[in-house]
Design a protein around this motif. Structure first.
Motif: not given
Length: 390
Positions: A187-195, A199-211, A268-274
Motif C-alpha cells: 500500500s505504499f507509493e508504487r509505479t502503478s500509481t504514478f500518473k 500539457f492537458g494530457m493524462k500521462l502514465k509513468f509506471a515504466t518511466f519512473v524506474p527507468v 535499486a531496492g527502493a525501485s524494486m519495491a515500487m
C-alpha cells in the motif's frame, strides 16, 4: 585539443541518445495497453532497469575496485524496506501492520502532498528513495569497518553472511513494529500509481519512473568512475601495492567504493519495491545476489554498458522470450512433454553457457558501448581509406 573535442562530441551524442531513450519509454508507457501482447515489454523495461542499476552498482565494487562482495541483496533489502516504511499512507498503516503497533506513523509523500500538492508527493517519493540509499550506505559503512580488511573469498563470505543475517533480522518479530516482521509491506507509493497531467494530457509513468531512476543513478556512477576517485579504484583493482606506493589511501578508497555501491543498491531496492508493489525480506535471498553477479559477468566485468545490456537480456530472456517454453511452446515449436514445467530454465542455462564459452570476458568485456561504436567508425574509415588508395 582534438581529443577534448572528440570527448565532448562523444558526451553530447551519449546525452542525446539517453534523452531519446527516455522519451521513447515515456511514449511506450502511453501507447502500450495492459491487454496488448507487447505489454511484457514494459515489464522487461521496469525490472530490467532495476536490475541494471543493481548490476552497475555491483560492478563498481567488483569490476572497478576489485572487491568481491556478495552482500548486494542485503543492501537492496534495506533500501526496499526504508522506502516502503516511509511511504505507507497513514490510513493504510494499521491494515498493513495488522499484527503490530506501527512505530513509524507518517508518510513523507503524503505529508508533503497535503501541503504542496502533486509536486510535494513527487518530492516526497524522491526523498524516500534517497533515504533508502542513505540507510543502505550507513549499514555499509558500519559493516565495511571490519570486513573491508578481508580480501578475495573471505570478503565475499563475510558480505554474504551479512546479507543473510540482515534478512533474518528484518523478519524478527521483535522488530515487527518497524519492519512488520515476516509479513509483507504494501500500500505504499508504487509505479502503478504514478500518473500526472502534462500539457492537458493524462500521462502514465509506471515504466518511466524506474527507468529514470536507473538512468540518473547510472549517470552518477559513470561520472564517479571517470573522476580521480574512479582512477584510484582502478589502480587498487590492478595492484594494491603499486596503488599504495602512488599515495592512494587504500582503506579510504575501498570504503568510498563500498559505501557508494551500497547506496545505489539501496536505491535499486527502493525501485524494486515500487515495481513489485510489495517489500518482503524473503524475496531478497542470496540467489538474487547471484543473479545480479551473473548479469555483471554476462555483460562484462568492468563495463557499465555491459552490465546494462546483460541485465536487460537476462530479464527479457527469463521473463518474456522463453516464457512460452513452460507451457510447451516457443515460436510455434512444441517442447518435449517431459520438460514442459522447467524447460525454460534448461534452455536459459544452455544459452548462458554458450555466451560464457564464446565471450570469455562477457559480451562487452571491459569496453563501453561508445568505445565499440568508435572502433567500428575507425575500421570503416580505414577500409574507406584503403579503397580510395587502391
Amino acid at each position: 585539443m582534438l581529443d577534448k573535442t572528440a570527448e565532448k562530441r562523444k558526451n553530447i551524442i551519449s546525452f542525446v541518445c539517453v534523452l531519446a531513450f527516455l522519451i521513447l519509454v515515456l511514449i511506450l508507457d502511453q501507447v502500450i495497453k495492459p491487454t496488448s501482447k507487447m505489454f511484457m515489454l514494459l515489464t522487461v523495461l521496469q525490472k530490467g532497469s532495476v536490475y541494471a542499476l543493481a548490476a552497475v552498482s555491483m560492478n563498481l565494487l567488483n569490476g572497478f575496485t576489485g572487491l568481491f562482495s556478495l552482500g548486494h541483496a542485503g543492501f537492496m533489502l534495506i533500501g526496499a524496506y526504508t522506502y516502503a516504511i516511509f511511504t505507507i499512507p497513514d490510513k493504510a498503516r494499521d491494515v498493513v501492520y495488522q499484527y503490530y503497533d506501527a512505530s513509524v506513523r507518517f508518510s513523507i509523500p503524503e505529508k508533503l502532498g497535503n501541503s504542496m500538492g502533486p509536486f510535494g508527493t513527487v518530492l516526497g517519493v524522491v526523498i524516500a528513495v534517497l533515504l533508502a540509499g542513505l540507510a543502505a550506505a550507513i549499514f555499509a559503512y558500519l559493516i565495511g569497518l571490519p570486513v573491508l580488511r578481508l580480501k578475495s573469498d573471505y570478503l565475499a563470505i563475510a558480505t554474504l553472511g551479512f546479507a543473510e543475517i540482515i534478512r533474518a533480522v528484518f523478519q524478527w518479530s521483535k522488530l515487527g513494529p518497524v519492519t512488520n516482521g515476516s509479513n509483507l509491506l504494501k500500500s505504499f507509493e508504487r509505479t502503478s500509481t504514478f500518473k500526472g497531467v502534462l500539457f492537458g494530457m493524462k500521462l502514465k509513468f509506471a515504466t518511466f519512473v524506474p527507468v529514470l531512476i536507473a538512468t540518473v543513478s547510472i549517470t552518477l556512477i559513470v561520472l564517479l568512475v571517470n573522476s580521480t576517485y574512479g582512477r584510484a579504484f582502478k589502480a587498487i583493482r590492478d595492484d594494491e601495492i603499486a596503488a599504495e606506493a602512488m599515495g592512494i589511501n587504500l582503506a579510504k578508497h575501498k570504503m568510498i567504493s563500498f559505501v557508494t555501491s551500497s547506496f545505489f543498491a539501496g536505491v535499486a531496492g527502493a525501485s524494486m519495491a515500487m515495481v513489485l508493489s510489495i517489500a518482503q525480506a524473503s524475496n531478497f535471498k542470496s540467489a538474487m545476489t547471484y543473479e545480479i553477479l551473473l548479469m555483471v559477468v554476462l555483460g562484462g566485468i568492468g563495463s557499465i554498458s555491459g552490465s546494462v545490456i546483460g541485465s536487460m537480456l537476462f530479464v527479457a530472456a527469463s521473463e518474456w522470450w522463453l516464457r512460452g517454453l513452460d507451457s510447451g511452446t516457443f515460436l510455434g515449436i512444441n517442447a518435449p512433454g517431459v520438460f514442459r514445467n522447467g524447460f525454460r530454465l534448461v534452455v536459459f542455462s544452455v544459452i548462458i553457457m554458450v555466451v560464457v564459452l564464446f565471450f570469455r570476458k562477457g559480451i562487452m568485456g571491459d569496453r563501453e558501448l561508445t568505445d565499440v561504436i568508435a572502433g567500428w567508425k575507425a575500421k570503416s574509415k580505414n577500409k574507406k581509406g584503403v579503397t580510395d588508395h587502391e
